[in-house]
Design an enzyme around this catalytic site. Structure first.
Site, PDB file in Angstrom:
ATOM      1  NE  ARG A 141      -2.116  47.498  45.992  1.00 27.75           N
ATOM      2  CZ  ARG A 141      -1.092  48.209  45.587  1.00 27.75           C
ATOM      3  NH1 ARG A 141      -1.181  48.905  44.479  1.00 27.75           N
ATOM      4  NH2 ARG A 141       0.036  48.214  46.257  1.00 27.75           N
ATOM      5  CG  ASP A 162      -5.114  47.087  51.721  1.00 25.50           C
ATOM      6  OD1 ASP A 162      -5.012  46.023  51.079  1.00 25.50           O
ATOM      7  OD2 ASP A 162      -4.336  48.061  51.552  1.00 25.50           O
ATOM      8  CB  ILE A 163      -1.598  49.589  54.645  1.00 27.53           C
ATOM      9  CG1 ILE A 163      -0.874  50.695  55.423  1.00 27.53           C
ATOM     10  CG2 ILE A 163      -1.178  49.591  53.182  1.00 27.53           C
ATOM     11  CD1 ILE A 163       0.630  50.474  55.530  1.00 27.53           C
ATOM     12  CB  SER A 221       7.399  34.091  47.874  1.00 28.87           C
ATOM     13  OG  SER A 221       8.146  34.288  46.686  1.00 28.87           O
ATOM     14  CE1 TYR A 267       7.920  39.377  48.631  1.00 30.41           C
ATOM     15  CE2 TYR A 267       8.925  37.583  47.375  1.00 30.41           C
ATOM     16  CZ  TYR A 267       7.792  38.238  47.831  1.00 30.41           C
ATOM     17  OH  TYR A 267       6.557  37.765  47.513  1.00 30.41           O
ATOM     18  CB  THR A 277      -0.474  41.320  42.272  1.00 29.37           C
ATOM     19  OG1 THR A 277       0.819  41.685  41.804  1.00 29.37           O
ATOM     20  CG2 THR A 277      -0.692  39.855  42.138  1.00 29.37           C
TER      21      THR A 277
END
Ligand code: ZN
Length: 671
Positions: A429, A450-451, A555, A568, A604
């Site tokens: 996603r 993906d997890i 980021s 983060y 997201t």
């Protein structure tokens, strides 16, 4: 071979002749032992009333390049029967004239070009005509005693025609040979080294005659040339196992790179290590058998005449193949032809199996299917006295026949990343999913990790035929899982060229005073260590990749952290530093490593409508203002980030490594 005819389905298809033709053509197309990927053709003769109220005899014949398995009504070309029959009486007709005259005789100028065998269909005096390249029949004819064996199987119920180049020459030959025969006395026509025609007054009788003729050849083969158990299963496209060893996979990637170099374009490689392929590769004379020629001439455009035989010196072996191919071209060209790329389309890997190569996943799969069927035919023909195929010159004629090449021609140039392989983490996603979609749209084959364990990722990797995506369930913090996923990707597509390291977590806002060890560790594990694992596990394959590139999703917080996002921001800052080191270290292998720094990408899945509203309120803004709170006043979506990421994977960034590219609408703290 079983008849797939079903009365209810046939009735539901409609009772006019063309509807019946579509129905039984699809039955033929469904059986790979009859035709593969566009092989074979069918027709029906019927009467059509024109605008003047006159009835005309029309042959509806498969359009050139159409696939019987999926053909629709408009896949057939309607051609005036008398025009086609008249062409058969000519002594000579060039391909160009044949195509032109056939088009001129069509009653619908927008229909596809008629099959190259249209004239032959026209001269067979039955309404329904079916033509296949049935493995069993062709296998028998590819042996030294082929004609005798046909006599043993069919007696005089079958008319046999020696090999003649398909198209006008073949139609002319059959026309001449059959002038004095009573068609009602025969059940089919077998073309040596090529295929079989059956015919009948209705769709069912023509189709079922085909099944009968092929079944008799199969029964003969089962009795005289039974296949060993290991050949009973010859899957050509399988779910990757993740169990092939790393050295073998690196070898595969090396072969893919060498073949791509000679083809002058990236190629996808499909390895087939099934029991049958392995057994074949272990035959003492496998190398000779794999380089003798294809099952039926029209396979030559997919497989080339001979296989590459893999050996220790990868580049020398591929160069030698290319040199031999050019020499073959020079031997037979009339000076007006252009040599096709000299790269092999399949390879024999002694003791391992076979590998198919293609310009993209779909083409590699088609070649793989054809090779799988061919190996079985070779083994059986050997048991009947030897695999004997057409000579080089006949094959060259078909390979360079403009009407065959037209089947491969594409109107537009291939997409940017065609033939290349990308791996995307967090592909289910958000930005990851958008990257998967964008990479696919750009022509790349994609391994998506993906997890998540739902949807496409449910069973640890779902295989979707022909769509070029392999989904693998994997947690990027689990080194074994990442290694297995990378191995599965290489097993599936033959190598790895691009990595989009995207999987990340965005923890809840927690000021340092209250930040839990757990939240801190979790952020470091996914946002830093996960990327390190992905880079490490992909590196051995990227080193063998084609224009290899890594894009890491960082980021805005790296340059402009926010309060409450310590876990983060620190992880993403360390990640960025790690990427700078990777850019230095990987540059020797030509691998580019760049970072993209998105900000406020709201579509997201990290963000909910309520979350956005709460944040907007916190800043004293409306939701609309909050979504566009950047210098350009624009909204950045996952698709925008994906477009940037894919550009950074591609040639536009071929001279750039170690870069950090913001995609945030402009942020004064970053600038
Ligand atoms: Zn044919």
């Amino acid at each position: 071979m079983e008849s797939l005819w079903n009365n209810a389905d046939a009735a539901a298809a409609g009772d006019d002749a063309v509807a019946q033709r579509v129905y039984s053509s699809r039955l033929i197309g469904r059986d790979p032992a009859l035709v593969l990927h566009g092989g074979g053709n069918t027709s029906v003769k019927t009467v059509v009333r024109n605008v003047y109220g006159e009835d005309e005899d029309i042959l509806f014949v498969k359009g050139s390049g159409k696939n019987l398995a999926t053909i629709e009504r408009d896949g057939f070309s309607p051609v005036r029967l008398d025009a086609l029959r008249r062409m058969a009486t000519l002594e000579m007709l060039t391909d160009a004239d044949m195509v032109r005259m056939q088009r001129a005789a069509m009653i619908d100028p927008s229909a596809p070009n008629p099959s190259v065998e249209a004239i032959l269909h026209a001269i067979i005096p039955f309404d329904f005509v079916d033509h296949t390249h049935a493995d069993a029949v062709v296998t028998v004819t590819n042996t030294p005693r082929g004609v005798t064996i046909l006599g043993e199987i069919y007696g005089d119920r079958i008319f046999t025609v020696p090999y003649v180049m398909p198209g006008f020459e073949l139609a002319r030959e059959v026309y001449t040979m059959t002038r004095d025969i009573d068609w009602k006395q025969i059940e089919g026509v077998i073309l040596l080294h090529h295929g079989v025609f059956t015919f009948g007054d209705d769709a069912r009788s023509s189709y079922e005659r085909m099944i009968e003729v092929v079944t008799q050849a199969e029964e003969y083969l089962d009795a005289r040339a039974p296949l060993a158990d290991s050949y009973q299963v010859m899957p050509t496209r399988t779910m990757p196992t993740g169990s092939l060893d790393g050295a073998l996979l690196r070898n595969l990637a090396m072969w893919r790179r060498a073949v791509s170099r000679v083809a002058e374009r990236p190629m996808i490689a499909h390895i087939n290590c099934s029991a049958g392929a392995k057994e074949f590769s272990r035959l003492p004379d496998a190398a000779k058998l794999a380089t003798r020629g294809p099952l039926t001439p029209d396979h030559v455009i997919r497989t080339k005449r001979a296989a590459l035989v893999l050996r220790a010196d990868v580049d020398a072996a591929v160069d030698q193949y290319a040199e031999n191919y050019r020499a073959y071209f020079d031997r037979y060209t009339d000076g007006t032809l252009n040599c096709l790329d000299p790269a092999p389309r399949w390879a024999l890997w002694p003791d391992v199996g076979v590998v198919a190569f293609g310009e993209d996943d779909r083409n590699a799969a088609i070649t793989g299917d054809i090779v799988g069927q061919t190996l079985l035919a070779i083994v059986r023909a050997e048991a009947l006295g030897g695999w004997e195929v057409l000579d080089e010159e006949d094959l060259f004629e078909v390979e360079y026949w403009e009407l065959e090449q037209a089947k491969l021609a594409r109107a537009d140039s291939p997409p940017d990343l065609a033939g290349r392989v990308a791996l995307v983490t967090g592909g289910a996603r958000g930005i990851g999913r958008a990257c998967v979609e964008r990479l696919r749209a750009s022509g790349a084959a994609v391994v998506a990790l993906d997890i998540r364990t739902d949807g496409a990722f449910a069973d640890g990797g779902a295989f979707a035929a022909d769509n070029g995506v392999l989904t693998v369930n994997a947690d990027v913090t689990d080194a074994d899982a990442v290694e297995r996923a990378v191995a599965m990707g290489v097993e599936r597509f033959g190598g790895l060229d691009m990595v989009v390291s995207n999987a990340g977590v965005f923890p809840d806002s927690e000021p340092l005073a209250f930040l839990s060890d757990e939240a801190w560790q979790r952020s470091l594990a996914v946002n830093l260590d996960g990327h390190r694992l992905v880079l490490q596990k992909c590196l051995p394959f990227l080193e063998l990749g084609i224009d290899p590139a890594v894009v890491v999703v960082g980021s805005k917080n790296v340059a402009a952290p926010g309060p409450g996002a310590g876990a983060y921001s620190a992880a993403k800052a360390a990640l960025t530093q790690l990427c700078r080191v990777a850019a230095l270290e990987f540059s020797g292998a030509g691998i580019r490593v760049n970072v993209v720094h998105p900000n406020d990408v709201f579509d997201t899945g990290l963000w909910t409508e309520e979350g956005i509203a709460a944040r907007a309120a916190q800043y004293g803004m409306t939701v609309e203002q909050y979504r566009r709170r950047n210098l350009l006043g624009t909204e950045v979506g996952a698709a925008d980030v994906a477009a940037m990421v894919v550009a950074m994977c591609g040639s536009l960034f071929s001279c750039t490594t170690g870069a950090q590219v913001p995609i945030d609408g402009g942020n004064e703290r970053v600038i």
